[in-house]
Design a protein around this motif. Structure first.
Motif, PDB file in Angstrom:
ATOM      1  N   GLN A   4      37.556  44.344  47.941  1.00  0.00           N
ATOM      2  CA  GLN A   4      38.975  44.450  47.606  1.00  0.00           C
ATOM      3  C   GLN A   4      39.759  43.250  48.150  1.00  0.00           C
ATOM      4  O   GLN A   4      40.609  42.693  47.468  1.00  0.00           O
ATOM      5  CB  GLN A   4      39.547  45.756  48.167  1.00  0.00           C
ATOM      6  N   VAL A   7      38.931  40.186  46.011  1.00  0.00           N
ATOM      7  CA  VAL A   7      39.657  40.230  44.736  1.00  0.00           C
ATOM      8  C   VAL A   7      41.114  39.852  44.949  1.00  0.00           C
ATOM      9  O   VAL A   7      41.693  39.102  44.156  1.00  0.00           O
ATOM     10  CB  VAL A   7      39.520  41.624  44.078  1.00  0.00           C
ATOM     11  N   ARG A   8      41.703  40.321  46.021  1.00  0.00           N
ATOM     12  CA  ARG A   8      43.106  40.007  46.316  1.00  0.00           C
ATOM     13  C   ARG A   8      43.283  38.493  46.530  1.00  0.00           C
ATOM     14  O   ARG A   8      44.204  37.884  46.002  1.00  0.00           O
ATOM     15  CB  ARG A   8      43.549  40.786  47.554  1.00  0.00           C
ATOM     16  N   LEU A  10      41.244  36.034  45.426  1.00  0.00           N
ATOM     17  CA  LEU A  10      41.009  35.347  44.151  1.00  0.00           C
ATOM     18  C   LEU A  10      42.187  35.513  43.202  1.00  0.00           C
ATOM     19  O   LEU A  10      42.553  34.574  42.482  1.00  0.00           O
ATOM     20  CB  LEU A  10      39.723  35.858  43.497  1.00  0.00           C
ATOM     21  N   THR A  11      42.784  36.681  43.196  1.00  0.00           N
ATOM     22  CA  THR A  11      43.955  36.917  42.344  1.00  0.00           C
ATOM     23  C   THR A  11      45.078  35.971  42.727  1.00  0.00           C
ATOM     24  O   THR A  11      45.729  35.377  41.866  1.00  0.00           O
ATOM     25  CB  THR A  11      44.420  38.383  42.462  1.00  0.00           C
ATOM     26  N   ARG A  12      45.313  35.808  44.013  1.00  0.00           N
ATOM     27  CA  ARG A  12      46.370  34.913  44.481  1.00  0.00           C
ATOM     28  C   ARG A  12      46.046  33.456  44.117  1.00  0.00           C
ATOM     29  O   ARG A  12      46.898  32.709  43.653  1.00  0.00           O
ATOM     30  CB  ARG A  12      46.542  35.070  45.995  1.00  0.00           C
ATOM     31  N   PHE A  14      44.131  32.339  41.628  1.00  0.00           N
ATOM     32  CA  PHE A  14      44.103  32.087  40.180  1.00  0.00           C
ATOM     33  C   PHE A  14      45.371  32.501  39.448  1.00  0.00           C
ATOM     34  O   PHE A  14      45.421  32.430  38.235  1.00  0.00           O
ATOM     35  CB  PHE A  14      42.886  32.774  39.551  1.00  0.00           C
ATOM     36  N   ARG A  15      46.388  32.903  40.152  1.00  0.00           N
ATOM     37  CA  ARG A  15      47.656  33.257  39.508  1.00  0.00           C
ATOM     38  C   ARG A  15      48.293  31.988  38.956  1.00  0.00           C
ATOM     39  O   ARG A  15      48.385  30.976  39.636  1.00  0.00           O
ATOM     40  CB  ARG A  15      48.586  33.921  40.523  1.00  0.00           C
TER      41      ARG A  15
END
Length: 138
Positions: A4, A7-8, A10-12, A14-15
């Protein structure tokens, strides 16, 4: 690190910010098993699309361009590595010479949208100077 948390992070990373859309390139095995064309097929599809848009001015859809037309044009490029067995080796050269990152193409030069490729699947991060890129999968 937990999944988790990974993912958090990577999300930041690739935003999309400032109009630029980050890109994640996967290895051939991951791409192929997901339905993304391998390098040689990508070279064929990209060359056909760029030929249709830039050489033919978009008057003919890429799906209707004959093999002999775009292939002759591609083989005539100074940077192209000749030989049927070297098609995949041309992938980085096709990206370098025929495509431009979406963020460097002015919106005024975008005249048509990318259609899904023949397979019905397309993951488009790049665009030619005469078309607007879009991401879609059918």
């Amino acid at each position: 690190m937990s999944q988790q948390e990974s993912v958090r992070i990577l999300t930041r990373i690739f935003r999309a910010t400032g109009g630029a859309r980050p890109v994640l390139l996967l290895g051939a095995g991951a791409s192929f098993s997901s339905g993304v064309p391998i390098a040689a097929e990508s070279v064929k599809r990209l060359a056909k699309r760029v030929y249709a848009e830039q050489v033919l001015g978009g008057a003919v859809p890429p799906e209707q361009v004959r093999l002999t037309e775009w292939q002759t044009w591609l083989h005539d490029q100074r940077w192209y590595l000749k030989g049927d067995d070297r098609l995949a080796e041309n992938f980085p050269l096709v990206v370098q010479h025929l495509l431009k990152p979406a963020s460097t193409v002015s919106s005024s030069s975008s005249t048509s949208s990318i259609r899904p490729m023949e397979s019905g699947k397309a993951i488009t991060v790049w665009q030619s100077s005469s078309s607007k890129a879009s991401c879609r999968q059918s």
